[in-house]
Write a protein that holds these residues in place. Structure first.
Motif, PDB file in Angstrom:
ATOM      1  N   LEU A 100       0.723  -1.302  -0.021  1.00  0.00           N
ATOM      2  CA  LEU A 100       0.087   0.023  -0.125  1.00  0.00           C
ATOM      3  C   LEU A 100       0.749   1.280  -0.119  1.00  0.00           C
ATOM      4  O   LEU A 100       0.366   2.327  -0.281  1.00  0.00           O
ATOM      5  N   SER A 101       1.981   1.307   0.368  1.00  0.00           N
ATOM      6  CA  SER A 101       2.994   2.420   0.083  1.00  0.00           C
ATOM      7  C   SER A 101       3.448   2.560  -1.138  1.00  0.00           C
ATOM      8  O   SER A 101       3.950   3.785  -1.534  1.00  0.00           O
ATOM      9  N   GLN A 102       3.273   1.530  -2.137  1.00  0.00           N
ATOM     10  CA  GLN A 102       3.601   1.790  -3.357  1.00  0.00           C
ATOM     11  C   GLN A 102       2.529   1.319  -4.381  1.00  0.00           C
ATOM     12  O   GLN A 102       2.476   2.151  -5.563  1.00  0.00           O
ATOM     13  N   HIS A 103       1.597   0.319  -4.274  1.00  0.00           N
ATOM     14  CA  HIS A 103       0.454  -0.126  -5.193  1.00  0.00           C
ATOM     15  C   HIS A 103      -0.595  -0.530  -4.439  1.00  0.00           C
ATOM     16  O   HIS A 103      -0.566  -1.254  -3.428  1.00  0.00           O
ATOM     17  N   TYR A 104      -1.772  -0.584  -5.484  1.00  0.00           N
ATOM     18  CA  TYR A 104      -3.093  -1.135  -5.076  1.00  0.00           C
ATOM     19  C   TYR A 104      -3.350  -2.235  -6.231  1.00  0.00           C
ATOM     20  O   TYR A 104      -3.445  -1.748  -7.341  1.00  0.00           O
ATOM     21  N   HIS A 105      -3.509  -3.175  -6.010  1.00  0.00           N
ATOM     22  CA  HIS A 105      -4.016  -4.478  -6.742  1.00  0.00           C
ATOM     23  C   HIS A 105      -5.047  -4.704  -7.179  1.00  0.00           C
ATOM     24  O   HIS A 105      -5.830  -4.951  -5.972  1.00  0.00           O
ATOM     25  N   PHE A 106      -5.749  -4.549  -8.291  1.00  0.00           N
ATOM     26  CA  PHE A 106      -7.148  -4.629  -8.677  1.00  0.00           C
ATOM     27  C   PHE A 106      -7.556  -5.270  -9.568  1.00  0.00           C
ATOM     28  O   PHE A 106      -7.050  -5.383 -10.703  1.00  0.00           O
ATOM     29  N   PRO A 107      -8.941  -5.865  -9.747  1.00  0.00           N
ATOM     30  CA  PRO A 107      -9.452  -6.681 -10.960  1.00  0.00           C
ATOM     31  C   PRO A 107      -9.945  -5.666 -11.974  1.00  0.00           C
ATOM     32  O   PRO A 107     -10.469  -4.659 -11.593  1.00  0.00           O
ATOM     33  N   ARG A 108     -10.368  -6.241 -13.072  1.00  0.00           N
ATOM     34  CA  ARG A 108     -10.916  -5.354 -14.209  1.00  0.00           C
ATOM     35  C   ARG A 108     -12.212  -4.571 -13.959  1.00  0.00           C
ATOM     36  O   ARG A 108     -12.439  -3.537 -14.329  1.00  0.00           O
ATOM     37  N   ARG A 109     -12.977  -5.324 -12.933  1.00  0.00           N
ATOM     38  CA  ARG A 109     -14.334  -4.757 -12.806  1.00  0.00           C
ATOM     39  C   ARG A 109     -14.355  -3.336 -12.183  1.00  0.00           C
ATOM     40  O   ARG A 109     -15.196  -2.428 -12.203  1.00  0.00           O
ATOM     41  N   TYR A 110     -13.184  -3.040 -11.398  1.00  0.00           N
ATOM     42  CA  TYR A 110     -12.948  -1.667 -11.041  1.00  0.00           C
ATOM     43  C   TYR A 110     -12.029  -0.723 -11.883  1.00  0.00           C
ATOM     44  O   TYR A 110     -11.893   0.465 -11.401  1.00  0.00           O
ATOM     45  N   LEU A 111     -11.676  -1.049 -13.015  1.00  0.00           N
ATOM     46  CA  LEU A 111     -10.867  -0.134 -13.754  1.00  0.00           C
ATOM     47  C   LEU A 111     -11.393   1.216 -14.324  1.00  0.00           C
ATOM     48  O   LEU A 111     -10.523   2.167 -14.084  1.00  0.00           O
ATOM     49  N   SER A 112     -12.709   1.095 -14.633  1.00  0.00           N
ATOM     50  CA  SER A 112     -13.269   2.301 -15.025  1.00  0.00           C
ATOM     51  C   SER A 112     -13.412   3.305 -13.899  1.00  0.00           C
ATOM     52  O   SER A 112     -13.298   4.599 -14.110  1.00  0.00           O
ATOM     53  N   ILE A 113     -13.493   3.032 -12.619  1.00  0.00           N
ATOM     54  CA  ILE A 113     -13.811   3.733 -11.513  1.00  0.00           C
ATOM     55  C   ILE A 113     -12.246   4.051 -11.022  1.00  0.00           C
ATOM     56  O   ILE A 113     -12.149   5.491 -10.952  1.00  0.00           O
ATOM     57  N   VAL A 114     -11.324   3.360 -11.144  1.00  0.00           N
ATOM     58  CA  VAL A 114      -9.765   3.875 -10.708  1.00  0.00           C
ATOM     59  C   VAL A 114      -9.248   4.791 -11.851  1.00  0.00           C
ATOM     60  O   VAL A 114      -8.500   5.647 -11.271  1.00  0.00           O
ATOM     61  N   GLU A 115      -9.490   4.547 -12.969  1.00  0.00           N
ATOM     62  CA  GLU A 115      -9.293   5.536 -14.016  1.00  0.00           C
ATOM     63  C   GLU A 115      -9.779   6.960 -13.750  1.00  0.00           C
ATOM     64  O   GLU A 115      -8.859   7.776 -14.028  1.00  0.00           O
ATOM     65  N   ARG A 116     -10.672   7.213 -13.221  1.00  0.00           N
ATOM     66  CA  ARG A 116     -11.376   8.645 -12.710  1.00  0.00           C
ATOM     67  C   ARG A 116     -10.456   8.970 -11.448  1.00  0.00           C
ATOM     68  O   ARG A 116     -10.556  10.356 -11.103  1.00  0.00           O
ATOM     69  N   CYS A 117      -9.716   8.318 -10.696  1.00  0.00           N
ATOM     70  CA  CYS A 117      -9.141   8.749  -9.651  1.00  0.00           C
ATOM     71  C   CYS A 117      -7.367   9.013  -9.843  1.00  0.00           C
ATOM     72  O   CYS A 117      -6.672   9.650  -8.899  1.00  0.00           O
ATOM     73  N   VAL A 118      -7.094   8.904 -11.062  1.00  0.00           N
ATOM     74  CA  VAL A 118      -5.936   9.049 -11.104  1.00  0.00           C
ATOM     75  C   VAL A 118      -5.268  10.658 -10.881  1.00  0.00           C
ATOM     76  O   VAL A 118      -5.933  11.337 -11.604  1.00  0.00           O
ATOM     77  N   GLY A 119      -4.540  10.700 -10.259  1.00  0.00           N
ATOM     78  CA  GLY A 119      -3.934  12.383 -10.080  1.00  0.00           C
ATOM     79  C   GLY A 119      -4.672  12.630  -8.779  1.00  0.00           C
ATOM     80  O   GLY A 119      -4.275  13.946  -8.363  1.00  0.00           O
ATOM     81  N   ASP A 120      -5.711  11.990  -8.330  1.00  0.00           N
ATOM     82  CA  ASP A 120      -6.524  12.370  -7.114  1.00  0.00           C
ATOM     83  C   ASP A 120      -6.230  11.578  -5.943  1.00  0.00           C
ATOM     84  O   ASP A 120      -5.142  10.627  -5.997  1.00  0.00           O
ATOM     85  N   TRP A 121      -6.618  11.758  -4.901  1.00  0.00           N
ATOM     86  CA  TRP A 121      -6.567  10.727  -3.652  1.00  0.00           C
ATOM     87  C   TRP A 121      -7.481   9.781  -3.242  1.00  0.00           C
ATOM     88  O   TRP A 121      -8.468   9.883  -3.673  1.00  0.00           O
ATOM     89  N   THR A 122      -6.966   8.706  -2.759  1.00  0.00           N
ATOM     90  CA  THR A 122      -7.843   7.766  -2.099  1.00  0.00           C
ATOM     91  C   THR A 122      -7.521   7.661  -0.565  1.00  0.00           C
ATOM     92  O   THR A 122      -6.655   7.947  -0.184  1.00  0.00           O
TER      93      THR A 122
END
Length: 312
Positions: free
Chosen positions: A17-39
């Motif tokens: 988690l200090s480096q990366h979050y691993h996720f399946p395809r079904r979340y891809l469209s949501i995570v794409e909207r988060c690039v450059g922002d915070w989680t």
């Protein structure tokens, strides 16, 4: 857009988690909207059985997992652990707006298959305010000898009430999360708390009349080289030991025993160190011990430096 990423230590995914979050395809469209922002990162079940948010990080970019079809990595930066886990529900109020807007009986069903969820700027701000309460406390800045101005400015942004400039306030909070002084305040607190204010090499715990602790928080893998601000990348060291450690005049074995460039460290000082062959003083919580990969990186620099100097 900001989001919540659910994760847990027993996850089948390749999370670091200090480096990366691993996720399946079904979340891809949501995570794409988060690039450059915070989680905000949340454990479905934290210690003690309570659901809780425990850290924040910025989503830098995405890339496919080269070994597992259909999986991707969200590469994270600026990871910052909360001072204390934030409950997902407090005083009968959920931390996420989507959960507040449905009958309580439906919440559990709604969350199934939704390990990644968008959240509002307002909910993000409230989670940061709750999670970093001690970091933004001016008394802690004084305790660790940090400049008070940036901490106060960050606290003003986080705890501002009744502002119509929500967007500006969120921007100020985001600036605070990347401010080196604010991050040092958080890092020093979590590391010094983990080691109970005791130097890992000498075992000494020294405080002044105002309760200020002499011990410092040393990064094992330097931030300037990409090291994260996490407790597993830190050690509590007295000022002199911190100086020696940063200059690779002392290091650690894989089993956390001390290595010393003996011809460069005075015997008078070495007499204060842990005995030869013994482990350094470590946190009571084993999960907060130094990470082996970070220790290996530091030791490689220690061995290289001293080997080269021996040839000169």
């Amino acid at each position: 857009m900001k989001a919540v990423f659910d994760t847990k230590p027993t996850s089948i995914y390749d999370d670091d988690l200090s480096q990366h979050y691993h996720f399946p395809r079904r979340y891809l469209s949501i995570v794409e909207r988060c690039v450059g922002d915070w989680t905000v990162l949340r454990r479905p079940r934290a210690d003690g059985g309570n659901l809780a948010y425990f850290a924040t990080a910025r989503v830098s970019y995405l890339e496919p997992d080269p070994t597992v079809p259909g999986m991707s990595y969200a590469r994270l930066s600026n990871y910052l652990e909360f001072d204390e886990p934030v409950p997902w529900r407090a005083n009968e109020r959920y931390a996420e707006e989507a959960l507040r807007n449905m009958p309580q009986a439906q919440v559990g069903v709604y969350l199934r298959g939704r390990s990644v969820r968008l959240i509002s700027d307002s909910d993000f701000s409230e989670l940061i305010a709750a999670g970093l309460k001690r970091t933004f406390d001016p008394q802690n800045a004084d305790k660790f000898g940090l400049p008070l101005g940036p901490i106060t400015e960050a606290a003003d942004a986080v705890y501002e009430v009744g502002s119509d400039l929500q967007g500006e306030r969120v921007w100020r909070i985001e600036q605070a999360l990347t401010n080196r002084i604010v991050r040092d305040a958080n890092f020093r607190r979590i590391v010094c708390d983990a080691y109970d204010g005791r130097c890992a090499v000498t075992g000494l715990r020294i405080t002044d009349e105002n309760g200020r602790n002499e011990v410092q928080a040393a990064h094992i893998w330097a931030v300037t080289d990409g090291g994260p601000d996490i407790v597993q990348n830190g050690m509590a060291l007295s000022g002199t030991l911190h100086w020696l450690f940063d200059r690779h005049l002392i290091s650690l074995t894989d089993d956390l025993r001390l290595l010393i460039a003996k011809d460069k460290v005075p015997m008078e000082l070495r007499e204060l160190f842990v005995r030869d062959g013994e482990q350094i003083y470590l946190p009571a919580d084993r999960k907060r011990w130094p990470h082996p990969a970070y220790i290996a990186r530091h030791r490689a620099a220690f061995l290289t430096k001293n080997a080269l100097e021996a040839l000169q």
